[in-house]
Scaffold this motif. Structure first.
Motif, PDB file in Angstrom:
ATOM      1  N   ILE A  16       0.828  -1.208   0.000  1.00 55.70           N
ATOM      2  CA  ILE A  16       0.000   0.000   0.000  1.00 55.70           C
ATOM      3  C   ILE A  16       0.864   1.261   0.000  1.00 55.70           C
ATOM      4  CG2 ILE A  16      -1.981  -1.118   1.094  1.00 55.70           C
ATOM      5  CD1 ILE A  16      -1.149   0.193   3.739  1.00 55.70           C
ATOM      6  N   ALA A  17       2.157   1.090  -0.276  1.00 50.66           N
ATOM      7  CA  ALA A  17       3.094   2.216  -0.192  1.00 50.66           C
ATOM      8  C   ALA A  17       2.735   3.354  -1.134  1.00 50.66           C
ATOM      9  CB  ALA A  17       4.513   1.723  -0.469  1.00 50.66           C
ATOM     10  N   ALA A  18       2.186   3.035  -2.295  1.00 45.71           N
ATOM     11  CA  ALA A  18       1.899   4.070  -3.288  1.00 45.71           C
ATOM     12  C   ALA A  18       0.475   4.607  -3.191  1.00 45.71           C
ATOM     13  CB  ALA A  18       2.149   3.515  -4.696  1.00 45.71           C
ATOM     14  N   ARG A  19      -0.283   4.138  -2.230  1.00 42.66           N
ATOM     15  CA  ARG A  19      -1.690   4.539  -2.152  1.00 42.66           C
ATOM     16  C   ARG A  19      -1.870   5.812  -1.337  1.00 42.66           C
ATOM     17  NH1 ARG A  19      -5.599  -0.783  -1.740  1.00 42.66           N
ATOM     18  NH2 ARG A  19      -4.494  -2.068  -3.263  1.00 42.66           N
ATOM     19  N   ALA A  20      -2.832   6.622  -1.730  1.00 35.75           N
ATOM     20  CA  ALA A  20      -3.220   7.791  -0.944  1.00 35.75           C
ATOM     21  C   ALA A  20      -4.065   7.341   0.244  1.00 35.75           C
ATOM     22  CB  ALA A  20      -4.008   8.768  -1.816  1.00 35.75           C
ATOM     23  N   SER A  21      -4.220   8.233   1.208  1.00 32.08           N
ATOM     24  CA  SER A  21      -4.919   7.853   2.435  1.00 32.08           C
ATOM     25  C   SER A  21      -6.363   7.416   2.161  1.00 32.08           C
ATOM     26  CB  SER A  21      -4.897   9.002   3.440  1.00 32.08           C
ATOM     27  OG  SER A  21      -5.454  10.180   2.878  1.00 32.08           O
ATOM     28  N   HIS A  22      -7.065   8.093   1.237  1.00 29.97           N
ATOM     29  CA  HIS A  22      -8.454   7.707   0.965  1.00 29.97           C
ATOM     30  C   HIS A  22      -8.516   6.348   0.262  1.00 29.97           C
ATOM     31  CE1 HIS A  22      -7.394   9.575  -2.922  1.00 29.97           C
ATOM     32  NE2 HIS A  22      -8.341   8.799  -3.449  1.00 29.97           N
ATOM     33  N   GLU A  23      -7.462   6.021  -0.494  1.00 32.96           N
ATOM     34  CA  GLU A  23      -7.426   4.710  -1.137  1.00 32.96           C
ATOM     35  C   GLU A  23      -7.198   3.600  -0.121  1.00 32.96           C
ATOM     36  OE1 GLU A  23      -5.684   5.925  -5.525  1.00 32.96           O
ATOM     37  OE2 GLU A  23      -4.277   5.639  -3.864  1.00 32.96           O
ATOM     38  N   VAL A  24      -6.464   3.905   0.932  1.00 30.92           N
ATOM     39  CA  VAL A  24      -6.250   2.933   2.011  1.00 30.92           C
ATOM     40  C   VAL A  24      -7.568   2.676   2.742  1.00 30.92           C
ATOM     41  CG1 VAL A  24      -5.098   2.578   4.242  1.00 30.92           C
ATOM     42  CG2 VAL A  24      -3.798   3.437   2.284  1.00 30.92           C
ATOM     43  N   VAL A  25      -8.350   3.731   2.960  1.00 28.61           N
ATOM     44  CA  VAL A  25      -9.668   3.552   3.583  1.00 28.61           C
ATOM     45  C   VAL A  25     -10.546   2.690   2.686  1.00 28.61           C
ATOM     46  CG1 VAL A  25     -11.773   4.720   4.336  1.00 28.61           C
ATOM     47  CG2 VAL A  25      -9.539   5.728   4.851  1.00 28.61           C
ATOM     48  N   ARG A  26     -10.543   2.978   1.406  1.00 28.20           N
ATOM     49  CA  ARG A  26     -11.360   2.201   0.472  1.00 28.20           C
ATOM     50  C   ARG A  26     -10.911   0.736   0.438  1.00 28.20           C
ATOM     51  NH1 ARG A  26     -11.142   5.399  -3.687  1.00 28.20           N
ATOM     52  NH2 ARG A  26     -13.203   6.324  -3.517  1.00 28.20           N
ATOM     53  N   ALA A  27      -9.611   0.497   0.639  1.00 27.82           N
ATOM     54  CA  ALA A  27      -9.086  -0.868   0.624  1.00 27.82           C
ATOM     55  C   ALA A  27      -9.504  -1.660   1.860  1.00 27.82           C
ATOM     56  CB  ALA A  27      -7.562  -0.845   0.517  1.00 27.82           C
ATOM     57  N   GLY A  28      -9.870  -0.938   2.947  1.00 24.41           N
ATOM     58  CA  GLY A  28     -10.351  -1.650   4.126  1.00 24.41           C
ATOM     59  C   GLY A  28      -9.657  -1.335   5.430  1.00 24.41           C
ATOM     60  N   ILE A  29      -8.968  -0.188   5.525  1.00 20.14           N
ATOM     61  CA  ILE A  29      -8.291   0.223   6.766  1.00 20.14           C
ATOM     62  C   ILE A  29      -8.882   1.551   7.223  1.00 20.14           C
ATOM     63  CG2 ILE A  29      -6.113   0.858   7.854  1.00 20.14           C
ATOM     64  CD1 ILE A  29      -4.668  -0.810   5.749  1.00 20.14           C
ATOM     65  N   ALA A  30      -9.340   1.597   8.464  1.00 21.09           N
ATOM     66  CA  ALA A  30      -9.874   2.848   9.032  1.00 21.09           C
ATOM     67  C   ALA A  30      -9.187   3.127  10.358  1.00 21.09           C
ATOM     68  CB  ALA A  30     -11.386   2.747   9.232  1.00 21.09           C
ATOM     69  N   GLN A  31      -8.874   4.386  10.591  1.00 24.86           N
ATOM     70  CA  GLN A  31      -8.171   4.780  11.812  1.00 24.86           C
ATOM     71  C   GLN A  31      -9.057   5.639  12.696  1.00 24.86           C
ATOM     72  OE1 GLN A  31      -4.276   6.432  11.190  1.00 24.86           O
ATOM     73  NE2 GLN A  31      -4.059   7.162  13.294  1.00 24.86           N
ATOM     74  N   VAL A  32      -9.021   5.363  13.990  1.00 26.89           N
ATOM     75  CA  VAL A  32      -9.664   6.203  15.006  1.00 26.89           C
ATOM     76  C   VAL A  32      -8.548   7.004  15.673  1.00 26.89           C
ATOM     77  CG1 VAL A  32     -11.047   6.263  17.110  1.00 26.89           C
ATOM     78  CG2 VAL A  32     -11.477   4.503  15.381  1.00 26.89           C
ATOM     79  N   PRO A  33      -8.425   8.296  15.373  1.00 27.23           N
ATOM     80  CA  PRO A  33      -7.288   9.069  15.875  1.00 27.23           C
ATOM     81  C   PRO A  33      -7.394   9.378  17.364  1.00 27.23           C
ATOM     82  CG  PRO A  33      -8.813  10.498  14.725  1.00 27.23           C
ATOM     83  CD  PRO A  33      -9.324   9.097  14.538  1.00 27.23           C
ATOM     84  N   GLU A  34      -6.254   9.676  17.927  1.00 34.35           N
ATOM     85  CA  GLU A  34      -6.207  10.135  19.320  1.00 34.35           C
ATOM     86  C   GLU A  34      -6.742  11.561  19.396  1.00 34.35           C
ATOM     87  OE1 GLU A  34      -2.771  11.291  22.637  1.00 34.35           O
ATOM     88  OE2 GLU A  34      -2.216  10.333  20.747  1.00 34.35           O
ATOM     89  N   GLY A  35      -7.415  11.904  20.482  1.00 34.10           N
ATOM     90  CA  GLY A  35      -7.717  13.303  20.743  1.00 34.10           C
ATOM     91  C   GLY A  35      -9.126  13.769  20.452  1.00 34.10           C
ATOM     92  N   ARG A  36     -10.094  12.836  20.315  1.00 36.84           N
ATOM     93  CA  ARG A  36     -11.500  13.214  20.179  1.00 36.84           C
ATOM     94  C   ARG A  36     -11.739  14.123  18.973  1.00 36.84           C
ATOM     95  NH1 ARG A  36     -10.673  10.107  23.776  1.00 36.84           N
ATOM     96  NH2 ARG A  36     -11.271  10.275  25.948  1.00 36.84           N
TER      97      ARG A  36
END
Length: 238
Positions: A68-88
């Motif tokens: 996934i090195a060449a993928r943009a962040s939205h492409e990573v989400v579309r691929a199936g990875i979602a992040q819950v960030p720190e800090g509300r």
């Protein structure tokens, strides 16, 4: 279990500051894996590199066997990875409903999105009660629930959780982690960054310990929890 995510000798830097150095770890499909360490050890950077919010300077990241090195962040989400960030980081002026809809902004399956809203309410009933309320008026615990629910709206295979217990009361921590276990039991793999060592080791099956941007130790969570030398050396004796 097959590997869902694999980091191989991943490095990252902020300018001249080396944040990660040759980090290797794997997350089996269906597991909860914990990433532990002191403040500044590189835990959040690791999640941000996986999400492509921070570029890697070396190594390889594989998700479902593909780089996934060449993928943009939205492409990573579309691929199936979602992040819950720190800090509300909720959208404070938007309603709970609007925050949830933003979590599904890459999807076009209206029926599936509606089903996932109901799924979020099943995990977090208080969000149904607050559905039209501005997110900024929610309590800290409710905002954390909304963040997790918003990430789940992307229907991820892998959920990256960054300090979900931060600033919460012990009762709320117990409640949140009970729901995290349910989410995992329902089929979502989880990579968990957490400073509450006891809770993290009790929730996960395997753990990695970061120190100064490098993997200092790793092993089954139960073994790390029972190893006094590891606790004292890397985890503050917790």
């Amino acid at each position: 279990m097959p590997e869902l995510l694999s980091l191989r000798d991943v490095s990252a830097a902020y300018g001249r500051i080396q944040a990660l150095s040759h980090v290797s770890l794997s997350v089996p499909e269906g597991a909860i894996v914990a990433l532990l360490g002191a403040n500044g050890a590189g835990k959040s950077t690791t999640l941000n590199v996986i999400s492509r919010l921070v570029p890697q300077s070396g190594g390889e990241i594989l998700f479902r066997g593909a780089s996934i090195a060449a993928r943009a962040s939205h492409e990573v989400v579309r691929a199936g990875i979602a992040q819950v960030p720190e800090g509300r980081e909720v959208f404070r002026e938007m309603s709970v409903r609007e925050n949830l809809e933003l979590g599904a902004h890459l999807r076009r399956d209206a029926r599936g999105v509606a089903e996932d809203v109901e799924r979020a309410f099943a995990y977090f009933p208080v969000l149904r009660e607050r559905y039209r309320q501005r997110a900024g008026t929610l309590s800290g615990g409710e905002q954390q629930m909304l963040l997790i629910a918003r990430a789940l709206m992307a229907r991820p295979a892998l959920l990256l959780l960054d300090e979900p217990s931060l600033g919460l009361s012990p009762l709320l921590v117990q409640q949140i982690f009970g729901i995290i276990r349910r989410i995992n039991e329902d089929g979502t793999t989880i990579l968990l960054v957490e400073q509450n060592v006891g809770v993290a080791l009790g929730c996960s099956s395997y753990a990695y310990i970061l120190e100064n941007g490098e993997i200092a130790h790793h092993g089954p969570s139960a073994s790390l929890a029972a190893d006094g030398a590891v606790q004292n050396a890397y985890l503050g004796g917790h």
